[in-house]
Write a protein that holds these residues in place. Sequence first.
Motif, PDB file in Angstrom:
ATOM      1  N   PRO A 107      -3.160   3.808   1.573  1.00 56.05           N
ATOM      2  CA  PRO A 107      -2.276   2.755   2.096  1.00 56.05           C
ATOM      3  C   PRO A 107      -2.466   1.450   1.333  1.00 56.05           C
ATOM      4  CG  PRO A 107      -4.119   3.108   3.580  1.00 56.05           C
ATOM      5  CD  PRO A 107      -4.202   4.186   2.545  1.00 56.05           C
ATOM      6  N   GLN A 108      -1.372   0.744   1.147  1.00 55.35           N
ATOM      7  CA  GLN A 108      -1.423  -0.534   0.450  1.00 55.35           C
ATOM      8  C   GLN A 108      -0.300  -1.430   0.963  1.00 55.35           C
ATOM      9  OE1 GLN A 108      -0.626   0.104  -3.718  1.00 55.35           O
ATOM     10  NE2 GLN A 108       1.403   0.956  -3.348  1.00 55.35           N
ATOM     11  N   TRP A 109      -0.430  -2.714   0.714  1.00 52.43           N
ATOM     12  CA  TRP A 109       0.612  -3.658   1.086  1.00 52.43           C
ATOM     13  C   TRP A 109       1.722  -3.633   0.046  1.00 52.43           C
ATOM     14  CZ3 TRP A 109       1.214  -5.555   5.688  1.00 52.43           C
ATOM     15  CH2 TRP A 109       0.116  -5.805   6.507  1.00 52.43           C
ATOM     16  N   TYR A 110       2.954  -3.750   0.534  1.00 52.20           N
ATOM     17  CA  TYR A 110       4.105  -3.823  -0.364  1.00 52.20           C
ATOM     18  C   TYR A 110       4.955  -5.019   0.047  1.00 52.20           C
ATOM     19  CZ  TYR A 110       8.559  -2.777  -2.606  1.00 52.20           C
ATOM     20  OH  TYR A 110       9.708  -2.857  -3.338  1.00 52.20           O
ATOM     21  N   HIS A 111       5.281  -5.855  -0.923  1.00 48.40           N
ATOM     22  CA  HIS A 111       6.067  -7.058  -0.673  1.00 48.40           C
ATOM     23  C   HIS A 111       7.534  -6.726  -0.920  1.00 48.40           C
ATOM     24  CE1 HIS A 111       6.448 -11.686  -1.417  1.00 48.40           C
ATOM     25  NE2 HIS A 111       6.770 -11.336  -0.184  1.00 48.40           N
ATOM     26  N   GLU A 112       8.270  -6.408   0.161  1.00 52.61           N
ATOM     27  CA  GLU A 112       9.653  -5.963  -0.001  1.00 52.61           C
ATOM     28  C   GLU A 112      10.659  -7.112  -0.059  1.00 52.61           C
ATOM     29  OE1 GLU A 112      10.606  -3.444   3.281  1.00 52.61           O
ATOM     30  OE2 GLU A 112      10.757  -5.091   4.731  1.00 52.61           O
ATOM     31  N   ALA A 113      10.270  -8.281   0.428  1.00 49.38           N
ATOM     32  CA  ALA A 113      11.191  -9.420   0.430  1.00 49.38           C
ATOM     33  C   ALA A 113      10.398 -10.717   0.473  1.00 49.38           C
ATOM     34  CB  ALA A 113      12.137  -9.340   1.619  1.00 49.38           C
ATOM     35  N   GLU A 114      11.059 -11.792   0.053  1.00 46.90           N
ATOM     36  CA  GLU A 114      10.431 -13.110   0.047  1.00 46.90           C
ATOM     37  C   GLU A 114      10.851 -13.882   1.298  1.00 46.90           C
ATOM     38  OE1 GLU A 114       7.878 -15.990  -1.386  1.00 46.90           O
ATOM     39  OE2 GLU A 114       8.285 -14.021  -2.272  1.00 46.90           O
ATOM     40  N   ALA A 115       9.895 -14.538   1.925  1.00 48.75           N
ATOM     41  CA  ALA A 115      10.181 -15.301   3.142  1.00 48.75           C
ATOM     42  C   ALA A 115      10.544 -16.742   2.803  1.00 48.75           C
ATOM     43  CB  ALA A 115       8.978 -15.277   4.070  1.00 48.75           C
ATOM     44  N   ILE A 116      11.617 -17.221   3.411  1.00 45.89           N
ATOM     45  CA  ILE A 116      12.013 -18.625   3.292  1.00 45.89           C
ATOM     46  C   ILE A 116      11.634 -19.323   4.581  1.00 45.89           C
ATOM     47  CG2 ILE A 116      13.934 -20.238   3.029  1.00 45.89           C
ATOM     48  CD1 ILE A 116      15.461 -18.154   1.551  1.00 45.89           C
ATOM     49  N   ARG A 117      10.778 -20.307   4.472  1.00 46.11           N
ATOM     50  CA  ARG A 117      10.394 -21.088   5.642  1.00 46.11           C
ATOM     51  C   ARG A 117      10.974 -22.481   5.510  1.00 46.11           C
ATOM     52  NH1 ARG A 117       4.694 -19.330   8.195  1.00 46.11           N
ATOM     53  NH2 ARG A 117       4.735 -17.129   7.667  1.00 46.11           N
ATOM     54  N   THR A 118      11.473 -23.006   6.603  1.00 50.62           N
ATOM     55  CA  THR A 118      12.209 -24.260   6.589  1.00 50.62           C
ATOM     56  C   THR A 118      11.422 -25.398   5.965  1.00 50.62           C
ATOM     57  OG1 THR A 118      13.351 -23.590   8.588  1.00 50.62           O
ATOM     58  CG2 THR A 118      13.442 -25.910   8.011  1.00 50.62           C
ATOM     59  N   HIS A 119      10.163 -25.547   6.373  1.00 46.36           N
ATOM     60  CA  HIS A 119       9.407 -26.698   5.909  1.00 46.36           C
ATOM     61  C   HIS A 119       9.102 -26.609   4.423  1.00 46.36           C
ATOM     62  CE1 HIS A 119       6.262 -23.719   6.900  1.00 46.36           C
ATOM     63  NE2 HIS A 119       5.557 -24.306   5.959  1.00 46.36           N
ATOM     64  N   GLU A 120       9.259 -25.417   3.841  1.00 41.36           N
ATOM     65  CA  GLU A 120       9.025 -25.266   2.409  1.00 41.36           C
ATOM     66  C   GLU A 120      10.286 -25.575   1.605  1.00 41.36           C
ATOM     67  OE1 GLU A 120       7.673 -21.307   1.869  1.00 41.36           O
ATOM     68  OE2 GLU A 120       5.720 -21.645   2.824  1.00 41.36           O
ATOM     69  N   HIS A 121      11.441 -25.371   2.237  1.00 37.71           N
ATOM     70  CA  HIS A 121      12.690 -25.516   1.500  1.00 37.71           C
ATOM     71  C   HIS A 121      13.524 -26.719   1.958  1.00 37.71           C
ATOM     72  CE1 HIS A 121      12.557 -21.650  -0.728  1.00 37.71           C
ATOM     73  NE2 HIS A 121      11.681 -21.390   0.225  1.00 37.71           N
TER      74      HIS A 121
END
Length: 542
Positions: A107-121
Amino acid sequence: MGASTIWSRTDIANQILSGDHLIIYRNHLLRISPSWLDAHPGGTLALLHFVGRDATDEVDAYHSDATIKMVERFSIGRVELSQRGWDPLTPPVMSGWVRTVDGDGKPQWYHEAEAIRTHEHNNNNLPSSEILLVDKNLALSSSSGPTLATITPPPSPLSLEVQAKHSKAYKELHKRISDAGLYQTPYLTGYGPEVLRYSLLAGLSAYTYAHDWLIPSAVLLGLFWHQLAFTAHDLGHMGVTHVWAIDRLLAIFIADFLGGLSIGWWVQNHNVHHLVTNHPSHDPDIAHIPFFAISTTFFSSLWSSYYKRIMPFDRFSKFLISFQHKLFYIIMMFGRFNLYANSYTFLYQKAWDSKRARGGRWAWWLEILAVGLFWTWYTYVLYGCGSWPKAIVYLLVSHAITSPLHVQIVLSHFSMSTEDLGPVESFPHRQMRTTTDVICDDAVAFLHGGLHLQVTHHLFPRLPRHNLRKASKLVKEFAKEECLVYAEFGFIRGNCDVIGVLREVADQVKIIGQVADAEVAEVVNKLHKNSGPDPNTILNCR
């Protein structure tokens, strides 16, 4: 660690980052093994969306007493609570992280999508707690897995104390409904008239078809499918016999054999819709790009954690969405074809899935057989029309007649909030914020199948449909006591509200197009002005 261990929030966070799927239920910490995650009848995502969260209300709402008795078998200890109750973490899947298996079976982690957080953008159009998912290639990430920052929720406008109060009141409401006997299925008074109605519609459709009255036959067949969908819905929720195997067998007969739709697909799709209602990145029931967008957040080409793909806001999407309020009813007429596509995609994917859900092997084969038999008898019906033009008309009419069902479903959600208020939000608060009832007279309630009472249904999905009206009275009392809004409107106003939302989003698309055109024109004008010959050069040439 044993079942008597007290787990702190920090310990739980570290275990989640290590790959464990941990969920809180009645102060117990449940560890969901990979094998059960794959075998869960409600689908994998139904569990992944509650990793690091208190899922007590959701578990109680979706499971029978017999099933709940088995839940504590997964307990590995108890949780350490603050005075405000459990302070939730953000499930990794909501930030685009999932567990997969590599080529060596590890088992391993897979990054399927990027998260957009309001305070970052710095996007003022989104609440501070909003987390949306987009193409992971749009942002560079060197992390090999989620971090503590990933699963730490953004600031929420909601109070954890108030949400805990709503949750406590909901538990008391649930007990009142159970004690009132509303989980007891009214077989004779509820399903008795419905069976007669189904039989009448099917019989009349066959009779008119035998007399070559093809249009009336197609209309009656469409009405038959329309009415059957309500019982298939009940069975998918285990809201009839409350026994999984019996309800699933009946559902396969009704949905797959009589209707040509996969009940297995519907259950997984519908469960996710109920649990993350109206979330742009996670709810499949509002993921209708390129045909519909009920929020401008879809302009970001969001990632769907259910469909595992980008919902591209491309030129084609912009064109269709700019007219979506005018195309709404036309597209709804062909909604059943979309259900076929989703059903058969699901069944195809399950054919290659070695980790099918509980009962998956026999249920899958039975669904394949039932769908095959559906197309056998329905193809025979079309062939018997006598000519291809008549067969095509019969096909289109019988399917278009089911469109009021699709319209009714979207009325309860399209005009409601699509904001993400974070994992702090309680189950009852989210359901009442994102769902509305459609008011109708008792005499025509059968046309809506009783599912016009969507608020109560979303709060108590296993409740027999014929008891929703009685339960809704208790829910309204609950809403008043907790200062929550119980939204409801008439059928006509509901349609107007949905069309209004679609028009507003369509207008935004047009504004974007006008701004883009103006910017292009400005650039072209600048280039035109700068592209003329230099006067000094002309003078020198002379």
